[in-house]
Write an enzyme that holds these catalytic residues in place. Structure first.
Site, PDB file in Angstrom:
ATOM      1  N   HIS A  48       0.813  -1.224   0.000  1.00 45.81           N
ATOM      2  CA  HIS A  48       0.000   0.000   0.000  1.00 45.81           C
ATOM      3  C   HIS A  48       0.842   1.268   0.000  1.00 45.81           C
ATOM      4  O   HIS A  48       0.316   2.357  -0.181  1.00 45.81           O
ATOM      5  CB  HIS A  48      -0.949  -0.002   1.199  1.00 45.81           C
ATOM      6  N   GLU A 153      -4.932 -12.305   7.448  1.00 46.14           N
ATOM      7  CA  GLU A 153      -5.817 -11.137   7.433  1.00 46.14           C
ATOM      8  C   GLU A 153      -7.159 -11.410   6.772  1.00 46.14           C
ATOM      9  O   GLU A 153      -7.820 -10.477   6.321  1.00 46.14           O
ATOM     10  CB  GLU A 153      -5.118  -9.909   6.816  1.00 46.14           C
ATOM     11  N   ASP A 179      -7.609  -5.491   7.479  1.00 46.13           N
ATOM     12  CA  ASP A 179      -8.250  -6.435   6.561  1.00 46.13           C
ATOM     13  C   ASP A 179      -8.972  -7.535   7.317  1.00 46.13           C
ATOM     14  O   ASP A 179     -10.069  -7.962   6.907  1.00 46.13           O
ATOM     15  CB  ASP A 179      -7.198  -7.064   5.626  1.00 46.13           C
TER      16      ASP A 179
END
Ligand code: 3PY
Ligand code: MG
Length: 257
Positions: A48, A153, A179
């Site tokens: 990310h 996750e 997540d």
């Protein structure tokens, strides 16, 4: 001669708890500045975060030279970057969304040399970072001196915890609580501190205990990291460069009012 300068795996395998910084801004100097404050490890987040490969390669070296362990989170399903970042001197690789035994095996294939996996030979930069004469000194030890972090996750990862944790070559189960909260609630709740996440964290700790793996957790702040270190997590990330920067700017602006 050994890769003594790689400290993270040795420390975690010996039972230590390590607190790590987390960097998404694509500037190696930011990682270096944060490492020099005394963090023991710094994660370069290529999932990310905004990193490209040349900047990430530079960051790995600068984190190491600043005295911290460089760890890289590769983008989703980018297994070819796993051995590349190890070849450039990362001490650990975080792979997002490892949800099944097959995904854990595919990650290990590229992260570990035979007989555990099939990582390809070519660790010239890693040997330089490790300060050994050439890769022949790095390679025989690399399966133990570097770490594979499987991110837990999703609900599927929780369902498959035992087969993921049992996989030889997976060293750390690293929980992504944002997540995980979203997956556990089927998209209804984004809350990394939810009761459902906390219950899943207990399952991760138990699976790590059963399979002698290292439990890790992404934390937004030191309070949460300290709290979860007490419950048994041993690789804990704290905030991120952008969180630190915004908090610093906001505090100064507030003081002007
Ligand atoms: C998550 O919480 O999902 C993460 O991946 C942490 O960055
Ligand atoms: Mg995540």
């Amino acid at each position: 001669m050994t890769t003594e300068t790689f400290t993270l795996a040795r420390r975690l395998r010996a039972g230590d708890t390590v607190f790590s910084a987390w960097c998404g801004l694509p500037e190696p100097l930011v990682c270096e500045a944060i490492a020099r404050e005394g963090f023991e490890a710094v994660v370069v987040d290529m999932q990310h975060g905004m990193w490209d490969e040349p900047a990430a390669m530079q960051a790995v070296a600068q984190i190491h030279l600043a005295g911290a362990a460089p760890v890289v989170r590769v983008p989703l399903w980018h297994n070819s970057l796993v051995s590349r970042m190890l070849d450039w001197g990362a001490e650990g690789i975080i792979a997002p969304m490892i949800n099944s035994e097959a995904e854990a095996r595919a990650f290990v294939q590229v992260a570990k040399y035979p007989p555990v996996g099939e990582r390809s030979i070519g660790a010239h930069r890693a040997a330089m970072i490790a300060r050994v004469p050439d890769q022949k000194f790095y390679i025989p030890e690399a399966n133990t001196t570097t770490l594979s972090f499987a991110m837990i996750e999703t609900q599927s990862a929780i369902d498959n915890l035992d087969t993921i944790a049992a996989m030889p070559g997976i060293d750390v189960l690293f929980v992504g609580p944002a997540d995980l909260s979203f997956s556990l609630s089927n998209g209804a709740t984004l809350d990394p501190h939810s009761a459902a996440v906390d219950a899943a964290l207990e399952k991760v700790l138990a699976a790590c205990d059963r399979h002698k793996k290292i439990p890790g957790l992404f934390c937004r702040d030191a309070e949460r990291a300290m709290n979860k270190a007490k419950s048994g997590f041993r690789f804990l990330t704290v905030g991120s460069d952008i969180i630190f920067l915004r908090a610093g700017a906001a505090a100064q602006l507030k003081a002007l009012k």
